[in-house]
Design a protein around this motif. Sequence first.
Motif, PDB file in Angstrom:
ATOM      1  N   ALA A  55       0.865  -1.176   0.000  1.00 46.14           N
ATOM      2  CA  ALA A  55       0.000   0.000   0.000  1.00 46.14           C
ATOM      3  C   ALA A  55       0.908   1.235   0.000  1.00 46.14           C
ATOM      4  N   GLY A  79      -7.529  -5.722  -4.556  1.00 47.59           N
ATOM      5  CA  GLY A  79      -7.237  -4.565  -3.722  1.00 47.59           C
ATOM      6  C   GLY A  79      -7.969  -3.308  -4.162  1.00 47.59           C
ATOM      7  N   ARG A  80      -7.371  -2.151  -3.803  1.00 44.57           N
ATOM      8  CA  ARG A  80      -7.971  -0.855  -4.115  1.00 44.57           C
ATOM      9  C   ARG A  80      -6.877   0.125  -4.507  1.00 44.57           C
ATOM     10  N   ASP A 104     -11.937  -0.354  -6.896  1.00 46.43           N
ATOM     11  CA  ASP A 104     -11.983  -1.370  -5.859  1.00 46.43           C
ATOM     12  C   ASP A 104     -12.340  -2.713  -6.506  1.00 46.43           C
ATOM     13  N   THR A 123      -1.674   2.932  -4.617  1.00 51.38           N
ATOM     14  CA  THR A 123      -2.334   1.758  -4.041  1.00 51.38           C
ATOM     15  C   THR A 123      -2.808   2.088  -2.628  1.00 51.38           C
ATOM     16  N   LEU A 124      -4.009   1.626  -2.311  1.00 49.93           N
ATOM     17  CA  LEU A 124      -4.612   1.871  -1.002  1.00 49.93           C
ATOM     18  C   LEU A 124      -4.569   0.639  -0.115  1.00 49.93           C
ATOM     19  N   GLU A 125      -4.208  -0.500  -0.693  1.00 55.52           N
ATOM     20  CA  GLU A 125      -4.090  -1.752   0.053  1.00 55.52           C
ATOM     21  C   GLU A 125      -2.856  -2.502  -0.422  1.00 55.52           C
ATOM     22  N   ASP A 126      -2.302  -3.312   0.462  1.00 58.53           N
ATOM     23  CA  ASP A 126      -1.237  -4.231   0.055  1.00 58.53           C
ATOM     24  C   ASP A 126      -1.783  -5.179  -1.013  1.00 58.53           C
ATOM     25  N   SER A 128      -2.235  -5.006  -4.242  1.00 52.56           N
ATOM     26  CA  SER A 128      -3.201  -4.507  -5.230  1.00 52.56           C
ATOM     27  C   SER A 128      -2.700  -4.821  -6.631  1.00 52.56           C
TER      28      SER A 128
END
Length: 176
Positions: A55, A79-80, A104, A123-126, A128
């Motif tokens: 992320a 992910g997001r 998403d 990236t907003l999440e690991d 992704s």
Amino acid sequence: MKISPTSVDGVMAVEVTPFSDERGLFARTFCAETFAAHGMAEVFPQQNTSFNPRAGTLRGLHMQAEPNAEAKLVRATRGRIYDVAVDLRPASPTYRAWTAVELDAARRNALYIPGGCAHGFLTLEDDSEVFYLMSRTYVPELARTYRWNDPAFGVAWPADPILISARDAAAEDYKP
């Protein structure tokens, strides 16, 4: 599919309309006829994927210049991401404006970015993963990279990047 304009001319948010039953779901994610009706590219001869373990990874701002400007259809398949498009078409009514959509994997939404717009994401999440459809094939000498935090654009990223490539970090400011 539901296709909605964003604040940048020609950049479209694409939402799927899933059909669900006991097997799971089915949804159309691309239709050449529907895209053409909205003035969007309908042929995508190149497909790319990007996997990002951490992320806070930033990629961009990238584009391909004329005569091979490429439209992109971007989707998070895992992910997001915070997906950004910057309008760099001098004749556009939204020249140098930007828009962003959170893509998403759970929503299966996408962002359509016309040729002449730079693209980047955070990236907003690991873990992704991002999948792109490209309307043109890659031509290295026409590739352009602009600084992710160039004041000429003023993109409001949700956070500073934790990980960015040396090429993206060294990108120059946009010069019209």
